[in-house]
Design a protein around this motif. Structure first.
Motif, PDB file in Angstrom:
ATOM      1  N   ALA A  77       0.809  -1.225   0.000  1.00 46.80           N
ATOM      2  CA  ALA A  77       0.000   0.000   0.000  1.00 46.80           C
ATOM      3  C   ALA A  77       0.839   1.270   0.000  1.00 46.80           C
ATOM      4  O   ALA A  77       0.396   2.313  -0.491  1.00 46.80           O
ATOM      5  CB  ALA A  77      -0.931   0.003   1.211  1.00 46.80           C
ATOM      6  N   THR A  78       2.053   1.202   0.552  1.00 43.79           N
ATOM      7  CA  THR A  78       2.878   2.411   0.691  1.00 43.79           C
ATOM      8  C   THR A  78       4.133   2.366  -0.181  1.00 43.79           C
ATOM      9  O   THR A  78       5.059   3.149   0.039  1.00 43.79           O
ATOM     10  CB  THR A  78       3.280   2.627   2.167  1.00 43.79           C
ATOM     11  OG1 THR A  78       4.120   1.544   2.594  1.00 43.79           O
ATOM     12  CG2 THR A  78       2.054   2.740   3.065  1.00 43.79           C
ATOM     13  N   ALA A  79       4.146   1.490  -1.145  1.00 43.16           N
ATOM     14  CA  ALA A  79       5.353   1.259  -1.958  1.00 43.16           C
ATOM     15  C   ALA A  79       5.889   2.523  -2.619  1.00 43.16           C
ATOM     16  O   ALA A  79       7.095   2.688  -2.753  1.00 43.16           O
ATOM     17  CB  ALA A  79       5.072   0.193  -3.015  1.00 43.16           C
ATOM     18  N   GLY A  80       5.035   3.430  -3.027  1.00 40.97           N
ATOM     19  CA  GLY A  80       5.494   4.618  -3.737  1.00 40.97           C
ATOM     20  C   GLY A  80       5.913   5.774  -2.848  1.00 40.97           C
ATOM     21  O   GLY A  80       6.374   6.806  -3.340  1.00 40.97           O
ATOM     22  N   ILE A  81       5.795   5.620  -1.556  1.00 41.96           N
ATOM     23  CA  ILE A  81       6.103   6.717  -0.637  1.00 41.96           C
ATOM     24  C   ILE A  81       7.602   6.753  -0.362  1.00 41.96           C
ATOM     25  O   ILE A  81       8.212   5.736  -0.043  1.00 41.96           O
ATOM     26  CB  ILE A  81       5.313   6.565   0.674  1.00 41.96           C
ATOM     27  CG1 ILE A  81       3.808   6.632   0.373  1.00 41.96           C
ATOM     28  CG2 ILE A  81       5.715   7.661   1.667  1.00 41.96           C
ATOM     29  CD1 ILE A  81       2.928   6.340   1.574  1.00 41.96           C
TER      30      ILE A  81
END
Length: 90
Positions: A77-81
């Protein structure tokens, strides 16, 4: 002992929402891990920035945490952060 200090740097409201939705489970699972001494992720005064502090009793405990997290809903869910972390072995 291993300590990790750093930040999650969200660029969009959608990224902030992803952190909010998945953070509670991530904290709960991490704090239950053997060797986890402290695990805090908190939103800063800037709502797009989250401060992170982790403390594990050993390199092995920290590595086990990293391995578990790599396959978690949190990472998906937070891979691009953007993450800016400093890891220290004490």
């Amino acid at each position: 002992m291993i300590e990790l200090h750093g930040t999650l740097l969200c660029q969009t409201d959608a990224e902030v929402d992803a952190v909010r939705v998945h953070l509670s489970e991530h904290i709960q699972l991490t704090r239950a891990e053997p060797g986890c001494l402290r695990f805090d992720v908190e939103q800063s005064a800037d709502p797009m920035v989250w401060t992170v502090f982790e403390q594990f009793e050993s390199r092995a405990a920290f590595d086990a945490h990293q391995a578990r997290t790599a396959a978690s809903r949190w990472v998906v869910a937070t891979a691009g952060i953007e993450r800016r972390y400093e890891i220290r072995e004490l």
